[in-house]
Enzyme design. Structure first.
Site, PDB file in Angstrom:
ATOM      1  N   CYS A  54     -76.691 -18.380 -80.185  1.00 10.85           N
ATOM      2  CA  CYS A  54     -76.517 -17.158 -80.322  1.00 10.85           C
ATOM      3  C   CYS A  54     -74.899 -16.596 -80.085  1.00 10.85           C
ATOM      4  O   CYS A  54     -73.886 -16.768 -80.966  1.00 10.85           O
ATOM      5  CB  CYS A  54     -77.363 -16.094 -79.430  1.00 10.85           C
ATOM      6  SG  CYS A  54     -76.723 -14.713 -79.202  1.00 10.85           S
ATOM      7  N   SER A 155     -83.380 -24.378 -82.264  1.00 11.69           N
ATOM      8  CA  SER A 155     -83.428 -24.662 -82.813  1.00 11.69           C
ATOM      9  C   SER A 155     -82.206 -25.089 -84.190  1.00 11.69           C
ATOM     10  O   SER A 155     -81.354 -24.211 -83.567  1.00 11.69           O
ATOM     11  CB  SER A 155     -84.332 -23.527 -84.166  1.00 11.69           C
ATOM     12  OG  SER A 155     -83.294 -22.078 -84.289  1.00 11.69           O
ATOM     13  N   GLU A 197     -74.906 -12.562 -94.266  1.00 10.12           N
ATOM     14  CA  GLU A 197     -73.850 -12.092 -93.920  1.00 10.12           C
ATOM     15  C   GLU A 197     -72.660 -12.766 -93.859  1.00 10.12           C
ATOM     16  O   GLU A 197     -71.513 -12.239 -94.039  1.00 10.12           O
ATOM     17  CB  GLU A 197     -74.312 -12.568 -92.534  1.00 10.12           C
ATOM     18  CG  GLU A 197     -74.968 -11.525 -91.754  1.00 10.12           C
ATOM     19  CD  GLU A 197     -75.963 -11.847 -89.988  1.00 10.12           C
ATOM     20  OE1 GLU A 197     -76.555 -10.711 -89.722  1.00 10.12           O
ATOM     21  OE2 GLU A 197     -75.114 -11.662 -89.342  1.00 10.12           O
ATOM     22  N   VAL A 247     -82.402 -23.935-106.090  1.00  6.40           N
ATOM     23  CA  VAL A 247     -81.886 -24.924-105.828  1.00  6.40           C
ATOM     24  C   VAL A 247     -82.099 -26.489-105.696  1.00  6.40           C
ATOM     25  O   VAL A 247     -83.089 -26.241-104.382  1.00  6.40           O
ATOM     26  CB  VAL A 247     -80.146 -25.126-104.325  1.00  6.40           C
ATOM     27  CG1 VAL A 247     -79.332 -26.276-103.635  1.00  6.40           C
ATOM     28  CG2 VAL A 247     -79.119 -23.462-104.843  1.00  6.40           C
ATOM     29  N   GLY A 281     -83.018 -21.348 -93.923  1.00 11.36           N
ATOM     30  CA  GLY A 281     -83.956 -21.176 -92.359  1.00 11.36           C
ATOM     31  C   GLY A 281     -83.797 -21.617 -91.066  1.00 11.36           C
ATOM     32  O   GLY A 281     -82.638 -22.706 -91.118  1.00 11.36           O
ATOM     33  N   MET A 327     -87.589 -15.501 -85.553  1.00 16.57           N
ATOM     34  CA  MET A 327     -86.078 -15.878 -84.828  1.00 16.57           C
ATOM     35  C   MET A 327     -84.974 -15.611 -84.539  1.00 16.57           C
ATOM     36  O   MET A 327     -84.024 -15.166 -85.522  1.00 16.57           O
ATOM     37  CB  MET A 327     -86.158 -17.258 -85.866  1.00 16.57           C
ATOM     38  CG  MET A 327     -87.543 -18.211 -85.680  1.00 16.57           C
ATOM     39  SD  MET A 327     -87.046 -19.750 -86.930  1.00 16.57           S
ATOM     40  CE  MET A 327     -87.069 -21.352 -85.744  1.00 16.57           C
ATOM     41  N   HIS A 453     -72.926  16.057 -82.604  1.00 20.41           N
ATOM     42  CA  HIS A 453     -72.406  16.317 -84.117  1.00 20.41           C
ATOM     43  C   HIS A 453     -71.168  16.516 -84.345  1.00 20.41           C
ATOM     44  O   HIS A 453     -70.497  16.615 -82.947  1.00 20.41           O
ATOM     45  CB  HIS A 453     -72.649  17.823 -84.853  1.00 20.41           C
ATOM     46  CG  HIS A 453     -71.909  18.162 -86.163  1.00 20.41           C
ATOM     47  ND1 HIS A 453     -72.469  17.302 -87.210  1.00 20.41           N
ATOM     48  CD2 HIS A 453     -71.121  18.967 -86.769  1.00 20.41           C
ATOM     49  CE1 HIS A 453     -71.661  17.895 -88.581  1.00 20.41           C
ATOM     50  NE2 HIS A 453     -71.433  18.589 -87.752  1.00 20.41           N
TER      51      HIS A 453
HETATM   52  P1  NAD Z   1     -84.309 -16.393 -93.745  1.00 23.00           P
HETATM   53  O1  NAD Z   1     -85.369 -17.945 -93.682  1.00 23.00           O
HETATM   54  O2  NAD Z   1     -83.627 -15.420 -92.773  1.00 23.00           O
HETATM   55  O3  NAD Z   1     -83.288 -17.243 -95.070  1.00 23.00           O
HETATM   56  C1  NAD Z   1     -83.655 -18.466 -96.126  1.00 23.00           C
HETATM   57  C2  NAD Z   1     -83.698 -18.233 -97.534  1.00 23.00           C
HETATM   58  O4  NAD Z   1     -83.759 -19.716 -97.638  1.00 23.00           O
HETATM   59  C3  NAD Z   1     -84.945 -17.493 -97.908  1.00 23.00           C
HETATM   60  O5  NAD Z   1     -84.488 -16.381 -98.589  1.00 23.00           O
HETATM   61  C4  NAD Z   1     -85.455 -18.939 -99.085  1.00 23.00           C
HETATM   62  O6  NAD Z   1     -86.114 -18.249 -99.888  1.00 23.00           O
HETATM   63  C5  NAD Z   1     -84.557 -19.114 -99.041  1.00 23.00           C
HETATM   64  N1  NAD Z   1     -84.119 -20.922-100.071  1.00 23.00           N
HETATM   65  C6  NAD Z   1     -84.967 -21.454 -98.819  1.00 23.00           C
HETATM   66  N2  NAD Z   1     -84.395 -22.980-100.068  1.00 23.00           N
HETATM   67  C7  NAD Z   1     -84.111 -22.851-101.411  1.00 23.00           C
HETATM   68  C8  NAD Z   1     -83.881 -23.425-102.068  1.00 23.00           C
HETATM   69  N3  NAD Z   1     -84.020 -24.450-102.298  1.00 23.00           N
HETATM   70  N4  NAD Z   1     -83.106 -22.577-103.227  1.00 23.00           N
HETATM   71  C9  NAD Z   1     -82.801 -21.595-102.509  1.00 23.00           C
HETATM   72  N5  NAD Z   1     -83.164 -20.903-102.094  1.00 23.00           N
HETATM   73  C10 NAD Z   1     -83.650 -21.135-101.453  1.00 23.00           C
HETATM   74  O7  NAD Z   1     -83.659 -17.897 -92.541  1.00 23.00           O
HETATM   75  P2  NAD Z   1     -81.617 -18.405 -92.718  1.00 23.00           P
HETATM   76  O8  NAD Z   1     -80.724 -17.355 -93.429  1.00 23.00           O
HETATM   77  O9  NAD Z   1     -80.850 -19.040 -92.876  1.00 23.00           O
HETATM   78  O10 NAD Z   1     -81.783 -17.273 -91.402  1.00 23.00           O
HETATM   79  C11 NAD Z   1     -82.222 -18.659 -89.901  1.00 23.00           C
HETATM   80  C12 NAD Z   1     -82.541 -17.885 -89.103  1.00 23.00           C
HETATM   81  O11 NAD Z   1     -81.750 -17.001 -88.263  1.00 23.00           O
HETATM   82  C13 NAD Z   1     -83.996 -16.538 -89.266  1.00 23.00           C
HETATM   83  O12 NAD Z   1     -84.109 -16.420 -88.905  1.00 23.00           O
HETATM   84  C14 NAD Z   1     -82.610 -15.332 -89.234  1.00 23.00           C
HETATM   85  O13 NAD Z   1     -83.288 -14.172 -89.184  1.00 23.00           O
HETATM   86  C15 NAD Z   1     -82.100 -15.730 -87.517  1.00 23.00           C
HETATM   87  N6  NAD Z   1     -80.635 -15.040 -88.060  1.00 23.00           N
HETATM   88  C16 NAD Z   1     -80.409 -13.931 -87.816  1.00 23.00           C
HETATM   89  C17 NAD Z   1     -79.638 -12.382 -87.181  1.00 23.00           C
HETATM   90  C18 NAD Z   1     -79.194 -11.307 -87.359  1.00 23.00           C
HETATM   91  O14 NAD Z   1     -80.720 -10.849 -86.424  1.00 23.00           O
HETATM   92  N7  NAD Z   1     -78.475 -10.651 -87.572  1.00 23.00           N
HETATM   93  C19 NAD Z   1     -78.570 -13.617 -88.574  1.00 23.00           C
HETATM   94  C20 NAD Z   1     -78.181 -14.830 -88.546  1.00 23.00           C
HETATM   95  C21 NAD Z   1     -79.515 -15.701 -88.414  1.00 23.00           C
END
Ligand code: NAD
Length: 482
Positions: A54, A155, A197, A247, A281, A327, A453
């Site tokens: 974080c 992670s 993001e 992908v 992920g 997460m 307001h």
């Molecule tokens: P995520 O699980 O949110 O998204 C990963 C995406 O990749 C999924 O939608 C999945 O379907 C896709 N994907 C997987 N394999 C693929 C492929 N071969 N081709 C195309 N798409 C594919 O994971 P993330 O975005 O990596 O984030 C990881 C963790 O970090 C999450 O749990 C998230 O909540 C956390 N995070 C939170 C914040 C926040 O709260 N603002 C910011 C960053 C990260």
């Protein structure tokens, strides 16, 4: 939530510490400080920098970037400003400021540890037995005994077969934080939180961004209407979004990367880009912890815990990404507090239904509780209140008319079941909604609490009023007031 009077944990014989915490991310460091505040003697073991993903490679550095880039983006887009052709962003300074923020915050945790009497050691920790942690430090092993141990090891970025993250042109969310040249094109694999993001950030910097998401929608965990709204905005801002597209590989060619994808139709295609971000992920950090030595029960790759954060091993707790529930940094912190309270004999269970999400796109997304479909599918009799940002004086004054607030509440008693916001400052606005839900306020209470307001918080009041069909600042709806 159940509570019982607080106490002190029974320190096992020969254990100098009440609690040892492995990992000093937002789960571990919050747990450690809370435990020390409650009178426990605490040791933290951390192999890297305090603050975990974080603070060092996630929430905080990306927010520093996004907040520096947002004015640049707004000025570039607005017709108000002159001389924009000379406007540019100093990437070197952007990265330097981000690093300064991270350094300040990391030092802050070290200070908080020392102020609270939390001891910490740098090294790689692993279980020798359920009360003993071996710490490898400068090639030597030291052992520490504690009556209770909290695993908060977090992670790392996951990958997919056929793609190798090389830190050059194919990057994870770690390496991308130090890119000092704005890429011409970027393919982002994964339309989840991280993908979106960074898509927002690089699109604002002028990169041609393509998101490739294998599921039918981006951000599939959010409310359908919010997803559709965000999808439309991102595409309009120039981001290409390929959903239902997987992908299957990536290879570097002549300084660029060729990404191979399988389309909805089953056909194959290639996208060439200067940089590729892999955001598919995260994988929990469990290897090397010696979990097998103490027979910790797993749930797939994650550590299995009950709602008190207890593993199957007496005195061993786990929190944060390593348990894979939600997460998110603040979920990890909440889990850490629950673990500590149970150790300190103040019985507590986690309530995931009141943990908000926040996604820092332009505009932001935030939510808490049930999505509309979830509520309807579970047979609840609900009513939805909505308020578009377009009707908010403050949103218009800020030139941020995109988005809406949506409140889902039970029809008869007005129990708030979920709130979903797409719009400027959504991540801050959701806090008040979480509080309302925690205090079991009704949607009527939410509609009657006076807001200053002009503020964006009025959009929540108006959405609550709309649930009663009494919204002042939007056209009347046909169905009758509640
Ligand atoms: P995520 O699980 O949110 O998204 C990963 C995406 O990749 C999924 O939608 C999945 O379907 C896709 N994907 C997987 N394999 C693929 C492929 N071969 N081709 C195309 N798409 C594919 O994971 P993330 O975005 O990596 O984030 C990881 C963790 O970090 C999450 O749990 C998230 O909540 C956390 N995070 C939170 C914040 C926040 O709260 N603002 C910011 C960053 C990260």
């Amino acid at each position: 939530m159940t509570t019982s009077p607080p106490g002190k944990p029974t320190r096992s014989k020969g254990s100098p510490y009440d609690i040892a915490v492995i990992g000093a991310g937002p789960g571990g460091y919050v747990a450690a400080i809370r435990a020390a505040q409650m009178g426990a003697k605490v040791l933290v073991i951390e192999k890297g920098e305090l603050g975990g993903t974080c603070l060092n490679r996630g929430c905080i550095p990306t927010k520093a970037f996004l907040s520096d880039v947002k004015p640049f983006y707004k000025i570039k887009k607005a017709s108000l400003y002159r001389g924009k052709e000379h406007l540019s962003l100093d990437m070197e300074k952007l990265v330097t400021r981000k690093n300064e923020v991270v350094e300040t915050m990391t030092k802050g945790i070290a200070t908080l540890f020392s102020d609270n009497g939390v001891q910490w050691v740098r090294g790689i920790g692993s279980f020798m037995d359920s009360k003993t942690i071996g710490v490898i430090r400068d090639g030597k092993r030291e052992t520490y005994r504690a009556s209770n141990i909290i695993i908060a090891t977090g992670s790392r970025a996951a990958n997919i077969p056929g793609v190798s993250i090389d830190g050059g042109n194919v990057l994870s969310s770690d390496e991308i934080l130090n890119v000092r040249k704005i890429p011409r094109e970027m393919v982002i694999i994964g339309g989840g939180v991280i993908g979106l993001e960074f898509a927002t950030l690089f699109n604002a910097l002028g990169t041609q961004v393509t998101i490739v998401e294998m599921l039918p929608t981006i951000l599939s965990t959010e409310d359908d209407e919010v997803i559709r709204g965000l999808h439309t905005i991102l595409e309009r801002e120039g981001i290409t979004i390929l959903t239902g597209t997987r992908v299957i590989g990536a290879s570097s060619k002549g300084g660029k990367v060729e990404v191979q994808v399988q389309e909805k139709s089953g056909g194959k295609a290639r996208i060439v880009a200067e940089k590729v971000l892999v955001a598919v992920g995260r994988t929990p950090h469990t290897e090397g912890l010696g979990l097998e030595r103490i027979s910790v029960k797993m749930e797939g790759p994650f550590i299995a815990v009950n709602p008190r954060m207890q593993t199957n091993v007496d005195g061993v707790y786990a929190i944060g990404d390593v348990i894979g529930k939600i997460m998110l940094a603040h979920a990890a912190s909440a889990e850490g507090v629950v673990a500590v309270k149970n150790i300190m004999e103040e019985s507590r269970e986690i309530d995931y239904g009141k943990i908000p999400t926040a996604v820092y796109t332009f505009p932001e997304i935030a939510s808490v509780g049930l999505k509309e479909k979830e509520a309807r599918d579970s047979g609840l009799d609900i009513r939805v209140g909505k308020f578009p940002y377009l009707y908010s004086g403050k949103a218009m004054a800020m030139d941020e008319p995109e988005g809406f607030v949506k409140i889902i509440a039970e029809r008869e008693l007005g129990e708030i079941l979920g709130v979903h916001i797409l719009g400027e400052n959504a991540a801050d606005l959701i806090g008040g909604c979480v509080l309302a839900m925690s205090l079991e306020a009704s949607v009527e209470d939410l509609s009657e609490a006076v807001k200053a307001h002009p503020t964006l918080s009025e959009t929540i009041m108006e959405a609550a009023l709309d649930w009663r069909r009494m919204s002042i600042h939007q056209p009347p709806k046909k169905d009758p007031p509640q």
